[in-house]
Design an enzyme around this catalytic site. Structure first.
Site, short mmCIF file in Angstrom:
data_model
loop_
_atom_site.label_atom_id
_atom_site.label_comp_id
_atom_site.label_asym_id
_atom_site.label_seq_id
_atom_site.Cartn_x
_atom_site.Cartn_y
_atom_site.Cartn_z
N VAL A 1 9.04 -14.14 15.00
CA VAL A 1 10.02 -13.93 13.95
C VAL A 1 10.60 -12.52 14.05
O VAL A 1 9.88 -11.56 14.30
CB VAL A 1 9.40 -14.13 12.55
CG1 VAL A 1 10.45 -13.98 11.46
CG2 VAL A 1 8.73 -15.50 12.46
N SER B 1 -0.98 -16.70 8.30
CA SER B 1 -1.71 -16.65 9.57
C SER B 1 -0.69 -16.47 10.69
O SER B 1 0.21 -15.66 10.61
CB SER B 1 -2.54 -17.93 9.73
OG SER B 1 -3.23 -17.94 10.95
N SER C 1 0.82 -1.21 0.00
CA SER C 1 0.00 0.00 0.00
C SER C 1 0.85 1.26 0.00
O SER C 1 0.35 2.34 -0.28
CB SER C 1 -0.92 0.01 1.23
OG SER C 1 -1.83 -1.07 1.18
N THR D 1 11.35 -9.43 12.53
CA THR D 1 10.95 -8.68 11.34
C THR D 1 10.72 -7.22 11.72
O THR D 1 10.67 -6.86 12.90
CB THR D 1 9.64 -9.22 10.73
OG1 THR D 1 8.55 -8.89 11.60
CG2 THR D 1 9.70 -10.73 10.52
N LYS E 1 -9.98 -13.73 -4.36
CA LYS E 1 -11.14 -13.64 -5.25
C LYS E 1 -10.74 -13.13 -6.63
O LYS E 1 -11.15 -13.70 -7.67
CB LYS E 1 -12.19 -12.71 -4.62
CG LYS E 1 -13.36 -12.36 -5.52
CD LYS E 1 -14.28 -11.37 -4.81
CE LYS E 1 -15.41 -10.91 -5.72
NZ LYS E 1 -16.31 -9.92 -5.04
N ASP F 1 -3.72 0.21 -2.76
CA ASP F 1 -4.42 0.23 -1.48
C ASP F 1 -5.15 -1.10 -1.31
O ASP F 1 -6.16 -1.36 -1.96
CB ASP F 1 -5.42 1.39 -1.46
CG ASP F 1 -6.15 1.50 -0.13
OD1 ASP F 1 -5.90 0.67 0.77
OD2 ASP F 1 -6.97 2.43 0.01
#
Length: 249
Positions: A187, A142, A47, A189, A126, A69
């Site tokens: 993690v 996830s 984004s 990051t 989708k 976006d």
């Protein structure tokens, strides 16, 4: 019997095109690098245009990038129409983690937490599905909060649980396109970059010492799981946990 890793059984994405939403930092960028190393051409999406520019500088001139976006379904639809056919979608986009007691959390905050991590993933799947080539796949993201939630993780655990259910349902609906999920543990990051460095390193050391592997994860560790799920043609509907054994202790 000893099995030695060879070029023939290493992850191979030669000639494949991989689109990574959330591919400009952390686990997403590490996965983009790993996909490139396996022979793929990559398209990273975020984004934020600055993050796209920084990622492209790191990935080199062969990579492509777009600022979109991910809250805007119409913009996501236009992105995939513009990109055309490709082989694998990786979705690892997400805002900052929402941690805290549910009693003190406004519903607007809960909805915002779901917006990119869940609804963004649904919109991406989708609109990407019609453009996936035969043999293609979708790999979603996830976390282990749904498996072992801690106090204050109600929203995060709910997001993780929703993504696991979505992955299984989508694998059935889109078959033979494969749909899988990566569930990382703790993690190192940029997600934690807002914590002062000294405190952050102390947190990594403390969390790592409590894990069976003796350290927290690195983005490159998790990236290998995305590659595995892209290239293993017999895996679908699966949530693969990569957490250093965190759910065991």
């Amino acid at each position: 019997m000893n099995i030695t890793a060879t070029a023939s059984n290493a992850p191979n994405l030669l000639g494949k095109r991989v689109v990574l939403l959330g591919g400009t930092s952390g686990i997403g960028l590490a996965t983009a690098r790993a996909a490139q190393a396996a022979g793929a051409s990559v398209v990273v999406v975020s984004s934020r245009s600055q993050r796209v520019a920084e990622a492209l500088a790191a990935l080199g001139e062969e990579a492509q990038g777009h600022a979109v976006d991910l809250h805007d379904e119409a913009a996501v639809c236009r992105l995939f129409e513009r990109l055309g056919p490709f082989d694998h979608l990786v979705y690892s986009a997400g805002e900052s983690l929402q941690i805290g007691p549910l009693a003190g959390t406004g519903m607007d905050v809960v909805r915002k937490a779901f917006d990119v991590r869940v609804f963004g993933a649904i919109a991406a799947a989708k609109h990407a599905a019609p453009h996936l080539r035969p043999g293609g796949s979708i790999v979603l993201t996830s976390g282990v909060a749904s498996l072992r939630p801690q106090k204050g993780w109600t929203v995060g655990a709910s997001i993780c649980g929703a993504m696991e259910a979505f992955t299984r349902a989508l694998a059935v609906e889109l078959a033979p396109i494969r749909v899988n999920l990566v569930s990382p543990g703790f993690v190192r990051t940029p997600l934690w970059a807002n914590i002062p460095e000294t405190e952050r390193e102390a947190m990594y050391a403390e969390r790592g010492a409590a894990l069976p592997v003796g350290r927290v994860g690195e983005a490159d560790d998790i990236a290998q799981t995305y590659l595995y799920l892209m290239t293993n043609r017999y895996s679908t509907g699966q949530a693969v946990v990569v957490d250093g054994g965190g759910v065991l202790v």
